[in-house]
Design a protein around this motif. Structure first.
Motif, PDB file in Angstrom:
ATOM      1  N   LEU A  97       8.755   1.501  -3.659  1.00  0.00           N
ATOM      2  CA  LEU A  97       8.237   2.699  -2.980  1.00  0.00           C
ATOM      3  C   LEU A  97       8.386   2.656  -1.462  1.00  0.00           C
ATOM      4  CD1 LEU A  97       4.866   3.865  -4.573  1.00  0.00           C
ATOM      5  CD2 LEU A  97       7.112   4.940  -4.664  1.00  0.00           C
ATOM      6  N   LEU A  98       8.093   1.516  -0.866  1.00  0.00           N
ATOM      7  CA  LEU A  98       8.081   1.440   0.599  1.00  0.00           C
ATOM      8  C   LEU A  98       9.481   1.595   1.205  1.00  0.00           C
ATOM      9  CD1 LEU A  98       5.907   0.626   2.855  1.00  0.00           C
ATOM     10  CD2 LEU A  98       7.017  -1.594   2.800  1.00  0.00           C
ATOM     11  N   TRP A 105      12.934   8.050  -4.575  1.00  0.00           N
ATOM     12  CA  TRP A 105      11.583   7.713  -4.108  1.00  0.00           C
ATOM     13  C   TRP A 105      10.551   8.642  -4.751  1.00  0.00           C
ATOM     14  CZ3 TRP A 105       8.581  11.276  -1.423  1.00  0.00           C
ATOM     15  CH2 TRP A 105       7.277  10.816  -1.156  1.00  0.00           C
ATOM     16  N   ARG A 109       7.405   7.705  -6.903  1.00  0.00           N
ATOM     17  CA  ARG A 109       6.061   7.983  -6.370  1.00  0.00           C
ATOM     18  C   ARG A 109       5.239   8.754  -7.411  1.00  0.00           C
ATOM     19  NH1 ARG A 109       3.002   7.162  -1.209  1.00  0.00           N
ATOM     20  NH2 ARG A 109       1.183   8.395  -1.664  1.00  0.00           N
ATOM     21  N   ILE A 167      -4.311  -9.390  -3.975  1.00  0.00           N
ATOM     22  CA  ILE A 167      -3.177  -8.543  -4.402  1.00  0.00           C
ATOM     23  C   ILE A 167      -2.429  -9.187  -5.574  1.00  0.00           C
ATOM     24  CG2 ILE A 167      -1.495  -9.349  -2.643  1.00  0.00           C
ATOM     25  CD1 ILE A 167      -1.744  -5.778  -3.946  1.00  0.00           C
ATOM     26  N   LEU A 276       4.754  -4.006  -3.888  1.00  0.00           N
ATOM     27  CA  LEU A 276       3.283  -3.975  -3.881  1.00  0.00           C
ATOM     28  C   LEU A 276       2.739  -5.272  -3.294  1.00  0.00           C
ATOM     29  CD1 LEU A 276       2.285  -2.353  -7.304  1.00  0.00           C
ATOM     30  CD2 LEU A 276       2.247  -1.309  -5.033  1.00  0.00           C
ATOM     31  N   GLY A 280       0.806  -4.866   0.165  1.00  0.00           N
ATOM     32  CA  GLY A 280      -0.632  -5.010  -0.013  1.00  0.00           C
ATOM     33  C   GLY A 280      -1.189  -6.322   0.483  1.00  0.00           C
ATOM     34  N   MET A 338      -9.772  -0.543  11.979  1.00  0.00           N
ATOM     35  CA  MET A 338      -8.367  -0.160  11.832  1.00  0.00           C
ATOM     36  C   MET A 338      -7.926   0.861  12.870  1.00  0.00           C
ATOM     37  SD  MET A 338      -7.215  -0.506   7.953  1.00  0.00           S
ATOM     38  CE  MET A 338      -8.429   0.476   7.163  1.00  0.00           C
ATOM     39  N   LEU A 415       2.217   8.772   2.681  1.00  0.00           N
ATOM     40  CA  LEU A 415       0.930   8.114   2.920  1.00  0.00           C
ATOM     41  C   LEU A 415       0.818   6.883   2.024  1.00  0.00           C
ATOM     42  CD1 LEU A 415      -1.988   8.724   4.215  1.00  0.00           C
ATOM     43  CD2 LEU A 415      -2.588   9.488   1.925  1.00  0.00           C
ATOM     44  N   CYS A 416       0.204   5.850   2.542  1.00  0.00           N
ATOM     45  CA  CYS A 416       0.053   4.601   1.778  1.00  0.00           C
ATOM     46  C   CYS A 416      -0.525   4.876   0.394  1.00  0.00           C
ATOM     47  CB  CYS A 416      -0.888   3.673   2.538  1.00  0.00           C
ATOM     48  SG  CYS A 416      -1.272   2.172   1.638  1.00  0.00           S
ATOM     49  N   VAL A 417       0.182   4.386  -0.630  1.00  0.00           N
ATOM     50  CA  VAL A 417      -0.289   4.631  -1.993  1.00  0.00           C
ATOM     51  C   VAL A 417      -1.470   3.703  -2.318  1.00  0.00           C
ATOM     52  CG1 VAL A 417       1.140   2.996  -3.303  1.00  0.00           C
ATOM     53  CG2 VAL A 417       0.700   5.255  -4.246  1.00  0.00           C
TER      54      VAL A 417
HETATM   55  C1  HEM Z   1      -5.243  -2.189   5.384  1.00  0.00           C
HETATM   56  C2  HEM Z   1      -4.292  -2.188   4.495  1.00  0.00           C
HETATM   57  C3  HEM Z   1      -3.099  -1.279   4.501  1.00  0.00           C
HETATM   58  C4  HEM Z   1      -2.553  -0.542   5.524  1.00  0.00           C
HETATM   59  C5  HEM Z   1      -3.052  -0.427   6.949  1.00  0.00           C
HETATM   60  C6  HEM Z   1      -1.397   0.136   4.987  1.00  0.00           C
HETATM   61  C7  HEM Z   1      -0.597   1.003   5.719  1.00  0.00           C
HETATM   62  C8  HEM Z   1       0.468   1.695   5.191  1.00  0.00           C
HETATM   63  C9  HEM Z   1       1.239   2.676   5.910  1.00  0.00           C
HETATM   64  C10 HEM Z   1       1.016   3.090   7.359  1.00  0.00           C
HETATM   65  C11 HEM Z   1       2.190   3.144   5.073  1.00  0.00           C
HETATM   66  C12 HEM Z   1       3.210   4.229   5.389  1.00  0.00           C
HETATM   67  C13 HEM Z   1       4.487   3.647   5.945  1.00  0.00           C
HETATM   68  C14 HEM Z   1       5.431   4.721   6.455  1.00  0.00           C
HETATM   69  O1  HEM Z   1       5.156   5.902   6.337  1.00  0.00           O
HETATM   70  O2  HEM Z   1       6.479   4.339   7.015  1.00  0.00           O
HETATM   71  C15 HEM Z   1       2.037   2.444   3.815  1.00  0.00           C
HETATM   72  C16 HEM Z   1       2.836   2.629   2.715  1.00  0.00           C
HETATM   73  C17 HEM Z   1       2.678   1.941   1.537  1.00  0.00           C
HETATM   74  N1  HEM Z   1       1.670   1.074   1.202  1.00  0.00           N
HETATM   75 FE1  HEM Z   1       0.143   0.531   2.386  1.00  0.00          FE
HETATM   76  N2  HEM Z   1      -1.246  -0.212   3.675  1.00  0.00           N
HETATM   77  C18 HEM Z   1      -2.269  -1.064   3.324  1.00  0.00           C
HETATM   78  C19 HEM Z   1      -2.496  -1.625   2.095  1.00  0.00           C
HETATM   79  C20 HEM Z   1      -1.738  -1.418   0.984  1.00  0.00           C
HETATM   80  C21 HEM Z   1      -2.008  -1.960  -0.322  1.00  0.00           C
HETATM   81  C22 HEM Z   1      -3.231  -2.821  -0.664  1.00  0.00           C
HETATM   82  C23 HEM Z   1      -0.989  -1.582  -1.133  1.00  0.00           C
HETATM   83  C24 HEM Z   1      -0.775  -1.865  -2.594  1.00  0.00           C
HETATM   84  C25 HEM Z   1      -1.707  -2.190  -3.434  1.00  0.00           C
HETATM   85  C26 HEM Z   1      -0.073  -0.793  -0.338  1.00  0.00           C
HETATM   86  C27 HEM Z   1       1.086  -0.241  -0.804  1.00  0.00           C
HETATM   87  C28 HEM Z   1       1.876   0.617  -0.071  1.00  0.00           C
HETATM   88  C29 HEM Z   1       3.093   1.216  -0.596  1.00  0.00           C
HETATM   89  C30 HEM Z   1       3.704   0.965  -1.969  1.00  0.00           C
HETATM   90  C31 HEM Z   1       3.590   2.054   0.411  1.00  0.00           C
HETATM   91  C32 HEM Z   1       4.825   2.952   0.340  1.00  0.00           C
HETATM   92  C33 HEM Z   1       4.391   4.310  -0.121  1.00  0.00           C
HETATM   93  C34 HEM Z   1       5.517   5.332  -0.194  1.00  0.00           C
HETATM   94  O3  HEM Z   1       6.343   5.384   0.717  1.00  0.00           O
HETATM   95  O4  HEM Z   1       5.520   6.079  -1.166  1.00  0.00           O
HETATM   96  N3  HEM Z   1      -0.566  -0.706   0.940  1.00  0.00           N
HETATM   97  N4  HEM Z   1       0.970   1.582   3.912  1.00  0.00           N
END
Ligand code: HEM
Length: 472
Positions: A97-98, A105, A109, A167, A276, A280, A338, A415-417
């Motif tokens: 996803l990321l 994507w 998603r 995680i 993930l 995560g 944060m 947005l973060c999933v």
């Molecule tokens: C404090 C903890 C976290 C922060 C600050 C955070 C922040 C972010 C941000 C800012 C994005 C967007 C990136 C972009 O638009 O370029 C993102 C995407 C993502 N995050 Fe998180 N994240 C956190 C925890 C987690 C956790 C715990 C997981 C999984 C269990 C996770 C999985 C993902 C995934 C898979 C994406 C991609 C989503 C997509 O593009 O569809 N994140 N995160």
């Protein structure tokens, strides 16, 4: 879209304040060493959006304007993709996803997002709590073995361990041994550290090739894939051994595409599981580290978290997922942490086609850095922006927080999933820690930051820990 098919980065933005190229060239070392201080200086001097050359060579627009962030991430998101800075991870971790883009994507998603629903989070909350309790029991044992009952710990290294435990457990269930978990964590850390070096010091590429560093890290990535493949196959083989665990791997295995009603291929599953683990892990570890750093300096906030918990009748047991909203102040503490230390401190995007924002022409190929750290500390958006004030996030605060002035989890469709997962995890670890421990500052008043992919503390983040005398 593959990383190689990305449009080239354009350079012709004429109406934008710019840092002269000779200055970014001269300052490129300082920028690499202290990007935050240098970006803040450039934005204070030139305005909220400025053109500069990353590393003195790569034209880029850095913005701390929430309206432009919203334009790119949400309103006009179809015209933007992530850049090669993110896509470069595909080599090591695959297209999850990321790192994925476009129709692929969106399909993934739609498949995965429903898996993070309330019921699963309720089940995962128990796994998270178990990991937090395991850590706190171990720290108590270490404290009791200390003659003075005081330990100085690097909270960043403690939280990195806890966050990875959480995680890994949430993804693969409880069957993973400590040794397996440590190996996974070690591989991911090494891959990430190397990846950051290739981005920060692109001129070292010939050396990385000659010294075999690329090959070495490709081998690590292969080992990671085979380890994860092993867990997937074990889980599939255990299908007749009773009800499966309610973890993220099972969610990925059970997910069915709407059109074909089929599940993911094994390779896609591997990519998503890897992503993930990566996404995560370090983000949550950093949020937790800064949280305890701030709390060690704000005993009144600690008192309030403890009082709130006791007042909610949750003094003697861990809260369930559904009970967490009864602890709004502890949620505000996490939100404020944060704001001051957003783990994802900067986001990258490239314009896929020509665009325009409030009269600013944006040619196809323009590279953007959305400077979340700068938005979160913008003096025009946040009164007394450097102060730690959790009440900012209390409901009904005036003036209300403007759109896209607070975006620790990004915004728009990408947005973060894992945002609810992360907020739950951080709140649980906070409550578990304050139930058993007191934290005092033990390091420098304002430790440096090391903004790599995520906003880490520079070096160890020392805190003094003692056992809390009254268990709250
Ligand atoms: C404090 C903890 C976290 C922060 C600050 C955070 C922040 C972010 C941000 C800012 C994005 C967007 C990136 C972009 O638009 O370029 C993102 C995407 C993502 N995050 Fe998180 N994240 C956190 C925890 C987690 C956790 C715990 C997981 C999984 C269990 C996770 C999985 C993902 C995934 C898979 C994406 C991609 C989503 C997509 O593009 O569809 N994140 N995160």
């Amino acid at each position: 879209m593959s990383a190689s098919a990305l449009p080239p980065v354009a350079s012709g933005l004429s109406t934008l304040p710019r840092v002269p190229r000779w200055r970014t060239l001269l300052g490129s070392l300082a920028m690499a060493r202290e990007p935050i201080r240098n970006l803040d200086r450039a934005l204070t001097h030139h305005g909220d959006t400025v053109g500069l050359h990353l590393g003195g060579v790569r034209p880029c627009i850095v913005t701390r304007d929430p309206a432009l962030a919203q334009h790119i991430l949400q309103k006009n998101h179809r015209r933007y993709l992530k850049s090669d800075l993110t896509h470069g991870l595909i080599r090591y971790l695959g297209r999850g996803l990321l790192t994925n883009e476009g129709a692929d994507w969106l399909r993934q998603r739609r498949l995965i997002q429903p898996g993070f629903h309330r019921q699963r989070l309720t089940a995962l909350t128990r796994l998270m709590q178990a990991a937090a309790e395991e850590w706190s029991a171990e720290l108590r044992a270490r404290l009791r073995a200390e003659p003075g009952g005081t330990l100085t710990v690097d909270i960043h290294s403690e939280m990195t361990r806890v966050a990875f435990h959480i995680i890994a457990q949430a993804t693969f269930g409880t069957s993973m041994t400590d040794a397996e978990r440590n190996r996974l964590s070690d591989i991911l850390t090494r891959i990430q550290a190397f990846y950051v070096r290739t981005i920060r010091q692109p001129y070292l590429r010939p050396w990385f090739m000659a010294s075999g560093a690329f090959r070495q890290h490709d081998a690590l990535s292969h080992e990671l894939r085979e380890l994860v493949r092993g867990y997937i196959r074990r889980r599939q083989a255990a299908v007749s051994a009773g009800p499966p665990p309610d973890d993220l791997l099972q969610m990925l295995l059970d997910a069915r595409y709407e059109d074909t009603e089929e599940g993911m291929s094994e390779e896609q599953l591997l990519d998503e599981a890897n992503i993930l683990l990566l996404a995560g892990h370090e983000t949550s570890a950093n949020a937790l580290s800064w949280l305890f750093y701030l709390l060690a300096r704000h005993p009144e906030a600690v008192r309030q978290v403890r009082q709130e918990r006791a007042g909610a009748g949750l003094a003697r047991r861990a809260p369930e997922f559904a009970e967490l909203p009864r602890l709004p102040y502890s949620q505000q503490v996490v939100q404020e942490t944060m704001r001051l230390y957003p783990p994802a401190w900067i986001l990258d995007r490239v314009a896929l086609e020509d665009d325009e924002f409030r009269g600013l022409p944006i040619p196809k190929g323009t590279l953007f850095s959305i400077y979340i750290y700068g938005i979160h500390r913008h003096p025009g958006l946040w009164p007394d922006p450097d102060a730690f004030r959790p009440e900012r996030f209390a409901p009904g605060q005036e003036p209300p927080i403007p759109a896209y002035a607070y975006l620790p989890f990004g915004g728009g469709p990408r947005l973060c999933v894992g945002n609810h997962f992360a907020l739950t995890e951080i709140q649980l670890v906070l409550l578990e820690a304050l139930r058993h421990f007191n934290f005092q500052p033990a390091g420098p008043e304002a430790p440096g930051t090391d903004p790599l992919v995520t906003l880490r503390p520079k070096g160890p983040l020392w805190l003094q820990v003692t056992e809390a005398t009254t268990v709250a």
